[in-house]
Motif scaffolding. Structure first.
Motif, PDB file in Angstrom:
ATOM      1  N   GLY B 367       0.825  -1.217   0.000  1.00  0.00           N
ATOM      2  CA  GLY B 367       0.000   0.000   0.000  1.00  0.00           C
ATOM      3  C   GLY B 367       0.854   1.261   0.000  1.00  0.00           C
ATOM      4  N   TYR B 368       1.926   1.234  -0.788  1.00  0.00           N
ATOM      5  CA  TYR B 368       2.935   2.300  -0.734  1.00  0.00           C
ATOM      6  C   TYR B 368       2.376   3.671  -1.139  1.00  0.00           C
ATOM      7  CZ  TYR B 368       5.849  -1.795  -0.361  1.00  0.00           C
ATOM      8  OH  TYR B 368       6.378  -2.976   0.068  1.00  0.00           O
ATOM      9  N   VAL B 369       1.638   3.689  -2.240  1.00  0.00           N
ATOM     10  CA  VAL B 369       1.104   4.982  -2.702  1.00  0.00           C
ATOM     11  C   VAL B 369       0.133   5.537  -1.667  1.00  0.00           C
ATOM     12  CG1 VAL B 369      -0.254   6.120  -4.503  1.00  0.00           C
ATOM     13  CG2 VAL B 369       1.426   4.379  -5.125  1.00  0.00           C
ATOM     14  N   ALA B 370      -0.719   4.651  -1.153  1.00  0.00           N
ATOM     15  CA  ALA B 370      -1.730   5.096  -0.178  1.00  0.00           C
ATOM     16  C   ALA B 370      -1.068   5.633   1.080  1.00  0.00           C
ATOM     17  CB  ALA B 370      -2.652   3.930   0.164  1.00  0.00           C
ATOM     18  N   VAL B 371      -0.084   4.882   1.599  1.00  0.00           N
ATOM     19  CA  VAL B 371       0.527   5.323   2.859  1.00  0.00           C
ATOM     20  C   VAL B 371       1.352   6.593   2.636  1.00  0.00           C
ATOM     21  CG1 VAL B 371       2.644   3.933   2.759  1.00  0.00           C
ATOM     22  CG2 VAL B 371       1.693   4.560   4.952  1.00  0.00           C
ATOM     23  N   PHE B 372       1.977   6.702   1.465  1.00  0.00           N
ATOM     24  CA  PHE B 372       2.748   7.924   1.180  1.00  0.00           C
ATOM     25  C   PHE B 372       1.815   9.141   1.144  1.00  0.00           C
ATOM     26  CE2 PHE B 372       4.762  11.088  -1.512  1.00  0.00           C
ATOM     27  CZ  PHE B 372       6.058  11.102  -1.013  1.00  0.00           C
ATOM     28  N   LEU B 373       0.714   8.988   0.417  1.00  0.00           N
ATOM     29  CA  LEU B 373      -0.223  10.115   0.298  1.00  0.00           C
ATOM     30  C   LEU B 373      -0.886  10.417   1.643  1.00  0.00           C
ATOM     31  CD1 LEU B 373      -1.895   9.347  -3.155  1.00  0.00           C
ATOM     32  CD2 LEU B 373      -0.146  11.053  -2.635  1.00  0.00           C
ATOM     33  N   LEU B 374      -1.295   9.355   2.353  1.00  0.00           N
ATOM     34  CA  LEU B 374      -1.969   9.554   3.642  1.00  0.00           C
ATOM     35  C   LEU B 374      -1.041  10.241   4.648  1.00  0.00           C
ATOM     36  CD1 LEU B 374      -3.985   6.260   4.293  1.00  0.00           C
ATOM     37  CD2 LEU B 374      -4.879   8.576   4.172  1.00  0.00           C
ATOM     38  N   THR B 375       0.211   9.764   4.691  1.00  0.00           N
ATOM     39  CA  THR B 375       1.160  10.343   5.653  1.00  0.00           C
ATOM     40  C   THR B 375       1.460  11.795   5.299  1.00  0.00           C
ATOM     41  OG1 THR B 375       2.135   8.157   5.905  1.00  0.00           O
ATOM     42  CG2 THR B 375       3.413  10.003   6.743  1.00  0.00           C
ATOM     43  N   THR B 376       1.670  12.054   4.017  1.00  0.00           N
ATOM     44  CA  THR B 376       1.989  13.420   3.605  1.00  0.00           C
ATOM     45  C   THR B 376       0.814  14.356   3.893  1.00  0.00           C
ATOM     46  OG1 THR B 376       3.391  12.502   1.878  1.00  0.00           O
ATOM     47  CG2 THR B 376       2.799  14.818   1.669  1.00  0.00           C
ATOM     48  N   LEU B 377      -0.366  13.892   3.514  1.00  0.00           N
ATOM     49  CA  LEU B 377      -1.561  14.714   3.758  1.00  0.00           C
ATOM     50  C   LEU B 377      -1.778  14.882   5.265  1.00  0.00           C
ATOM     51  CD1 LEU B 377      -4.096  16.093   2.519  1.00  0.00           C
ATOM     52  CD2 LEU B 377      -5.279  13.923   2.810  1.00  0.00           C
ATOM     53  N   GLY B 378      -1.622  13.785   5.997  1.00  0.00           N
ATOM     54  CA  GLY B 378      -1.791  13.836   7.449  1.00  0.00           C
ATOM     55  C   GLY B 378      -0.783  14.766   8.100  1.00  0.00           C
ATOM     56  N   ALA B 379       0.459  14.729   7.599  1.00  0.00           N
ATOM     57  CA  ALA B 379       1.505  15.592   8.162  1.00  0.00           C
ATOM     58  C   ALA B 379       1.151  17.065   7.937  1.00  0.00           C
ATOM     59  CB  ALA B 379       2.847  15.263   7.526  1.00  0.00           C
ATOM     60  N   VAL B 380       0.599  17.341   6.770  1.00  0.00           N
ATOM     61  CA  VAL B 380       0.185  18.726   6.482  1.00  0.00           C
ATOM     62  C   VAL B 380      -0.935  19.136   7.448  1.00  0.00           C
ATOM     63  CG1 VAL B 380      -0.954  20.196   4.771  1.00  0.00           C
ATOM     64  CG2 VAL B 380       0.920  18.705   4.077  1.00  0.00           C
ATOM     65  N   LEU B 381      -1.903  18.230   7.610  1.00  0.00           N
ATOM     66  CA  LEU B 381      -3.018  18.539   8.516  1.00  0.00           C
ATOM     67  C   LEU B 381      -2.516  18.681   9.955  1.00  0.00           C
ATOM     68  CD1 LEU B 381      -5.817  16.200   7.113  1.00  0.00           C
ATOM     69  CD2 LEU B 381      -5.610  18.666   6.854  1.00  0.00           C
TER      70      LEU B 381
END
Lengths: 247, 401
Positions: B367-381
């Motif tokens: 789930g690399y793309v999902a976790v990358f996007l989720l973490t990046t988005l989450g970090a921004v939030l």
């Protein structure tokens, strides 16, 4: 001739619950272009509050304020930010330089932040200013490697970066030793004399006040007297470069 | 973008602290990747085990249901009797087979006769579930040929293939005769052609394969078949395809998921547990980022105050902190994805003594793309709270601190 600063009937009351403390009352103050004025008074007299109001860091509870011909007391927060950035310069007791930036970058910061980066012209202006404050050999030094006096000189250069109409200094020598304090005062007097930059220096130090052409004393939140002499007389001309649209 | 320059300088002004922060994010992402790859791998293994050796869709005649009679003359409890004079069978199986073979999603079709019988050897007797099929399609549904441990897979006219446990219980081996007695009361002597081992106890103990031609007289089905087994190119299409087949043929079509409802339930519960663990690991990462940036905002309040004093906007200050969150999230997620992939690849190389994988992990399914996007988005939030508090700092108070 337009005055740089015209404050009329400035009042400031702080409220803490039901308790009200009146710090300033009906203060009138005018500064002409090129003046070097000291704002003095005992601790608690309201001088720092008045400086903060003039610097648009506080909103007065009464009175009107005109800086460089513009009424500013009703400006929005964003407009006040812009006005401070483009028309005012600040020198504080503690320089608060950005430790992760060089001397040149610190000086250029006020111009760079709203525009998105340090342009070659900004860098050159910052270097010129650093040269004028005697730090030509420290331009690329990180702020952390400068002495206290050098840092305050960088802070003076930073205050002048955007060609301000008025520079407000709050105890600018308060954290310096006698030698460094003398150098900083010399520098401000020189900028005032050569560029016609208007300075309002808030101080409780008699020796600093004595270096200013005019003294404005506050007592219990009111202007006590408004006259003075000193080494540097008020300059009525602008000797330095004047940015477009400021003439 | 000057805010990015400031954000970068802030981040790298304390390399050790930033490295720790990024390491924390990377560790959380690694855990996410590992859990995802493990759960996906486990699901794939279990699904493969089931779908590799069984039909994806089974077609049978519709079940006979006792019908409650209604109408003015019917008594309230009247029930129509189900006719048992006719065998349940698919008579038109050839046209159904043709329909199935014309479908591009179908990879194999096996018309069969399924029934019950007994194998009798002397005094020993054992019940068996009989699968009768075309010997040419022996491996179409279950790869029996590859699992023959004794004898061969050639059925012939009188041959039978039995599981290894059944052979042991009856004392049979390849080449030996055995009496085959069907549930229709017909006996015939068959020869054990081969013995298979699937590894599944039920199959090895209770299943026997014979030729469909051999089965027809034994089960009294001269024309029809009892069921048609179908394999698809993608087992996940089974449910949809079963619905299509039911509508197209009128037969009862059962997908492998329906037959293995407990497996599906287990996989769903497992996936939900994984999602919970993933969510908590992400939340801990985001809390780490938010607290680190809040500390940074607090430590730099003097600088922020002076910036605000000389007119730097609140938006600029907030942007600096949001960009720090973005950088931490992207770098941490990137490193975490790489280390997670490395960990999964390494774990996939570990084997048990029998040569099978120690952990059913699927490194490609992290789930690399999902976790990358989720973490990046989450970090921004996560950086929004410290960004807002930094932007709202009263410059006067900050400078005077």
């Amino acid at each position: 001739m337009t005055t740089v600063l015209e404050a009329r009937g400035i009042g400031m009351t702080f409220r803490n619950g039901d308790e009200q403390t009146q710090v300033l009352q009906d203060v009138d103050l005018t500064l002409d272009p090129g003046e070097l004025a000291a704002l003095t008074g005992a601790s608690g007299s309201g001088k720092s509050t008045l400086l903060s109001i003039v610097g648009l860091l506080l909103r007065p509870t009464a009175g009107t304020l005109t800086i460089a011909g513009e009424r500013v007391e009703a400006l929005s927060d964003a407009q006040r930010d812009l006005f401070r950035n483009q028309r005012l310069g600040f020198i504080f007791q503690f320089h608060h330089l950005l430790p992760d930036f060089t001397a040149t970058e610190n000086v250029a910061f006020p111009a760079a932040a709203p525009t998105g980066g340090i342009s070659p012209a900004m860098r050159q202006r910052a270097r010129d200013l650093l040269g004028r404050v005697g730090l030509g050999d420290r331009m690329d030094f990180p702020a952390t490697r400068l002495s206290g006096g050098q840092k305050q000189r960088v802070a003076i250069a930073r205050a002048l970066m955007n060609h301000p109409d008025l520079v407000l200094a709050d105890e600018p020598t308060g954290s310096l030793d006698r030698v460094a304090a003398g150098q900083v005062l010399d520098l401000m007097a020189e900028m005032n004399r050569e560029d016609g930059t208007t300075f309002l220096i808030c101080t409780h130090d008699e020796q600093v006040a004595a270096r200013c052409a005019r003294r404005i004393s506050l007592k219990d939140g009111q202007v006590e007297a408004g006259a003075g002499g000193g080494l540097a007389g008020p300059m009525r001309r602008r000797a330095g470069p004047v940015p477009p649209g400021r003439q | 973008m000057f805010a990015l320059t400031v954000a970068r300088r802030y981040l790298f002004s304390n390399p050790a602290q930033t490295a720790l922060l990024i390491a924390g994010v990377a560790l959380g992402v690694t855990a996410f990747v590992f859990i995802t790859a493990l759960i996906k791998g486990l699901a794939v293994r279990l699904t493969d085990d089931v779908t590799a050796s069984s039909a994806h869709v089974s077609l049978e005649p519709m079940t006979r249901v006792a019908r409650v009679l209604s109408g003015p003359d019917a008594k309230p409890q009247a029930v129509a009797l189900v006719s048992t004079f006719q065998r349940r069978q698919i008579r038109a199986w050839r046209s159904t087979e043709a329909l199935l073979r014309s479908q591009p999603t179908v990879s194999a079709v096996s018309p069969q006769i399924s029934g019950s019988a007994f194998l009798v050897k002397g005094e020993a007797i054992a019940p068996v579930a009989v699968t009768a099929l075309d010997p040419l399609d022996l491996d179409a549904i279950t790869p029996i040929s590859t699992q023959i441990v004794r004898g061969s897979s050639g059925l012939g006219a009188d041959g039978i293939l039995i599981g290894v446990r059944l052979a042991e219980s009856l004392g049979l081996s390849a080449g030996q005769p055995v009496l085959f007695r069907t549930d229709r009361g017909i006996d015939r002597l068959l020869t054990v052609r081969g013995v298979f081992r699937t590894g599944m106890q039920t199959l090895d103990e209770r299943v026997a394969y014979i030729s469909i031609q051999t089965a027809r007289p034994l089960f009294r089905l001269p024309e029809g078949v009892t069921n048609i087994e179908v394999k698809l190119t993608d087992p996940n299409d089974a449910r949809t395809f079963a619905t299509f087949l039911h509508e197209a043929t009128g037969l009862r079509a059962t997908s492998w998921q329906e037959k293995n409802a407990s497996l599906e339930g287990g996989l769903t519960a497992q996936a939900q547990t994984g999602t919970l663990i993933q969510t908590f690991s992400l939340i801990s990462v985001l809390i780490g980022i938010a607290s680190a940036l809040s500390l940074s905002a607090n430590r730099r309040s003097g600088e922020i105050g002076i910036m605000r004093a000389f007119g730097v906007s609140k938006t600029f200050i907030a942007t600096v902190f949001v960009l720090q969150g973005l950088l931490i999230g992207m770098i941490g997620a990137g490193i975490g994805c790489l280390s997670g992939f490395g960990l999964c690849v390494w774990l996939a190389t570990l084997t048990k003594p029998d040569g099978s994988m120690a952990l059913p992990i699927a490194p490609a399914e992290g789930g690399y793309v999902a976790v990358f996007l989720l973490t990046t988005l989450g970090a921004v939030l996560a950086s929004v709270i410290p960004a807002r508090s930094a932007a709202r700092l009263d410059p006067l108070q900050a400078i005077q601190q």
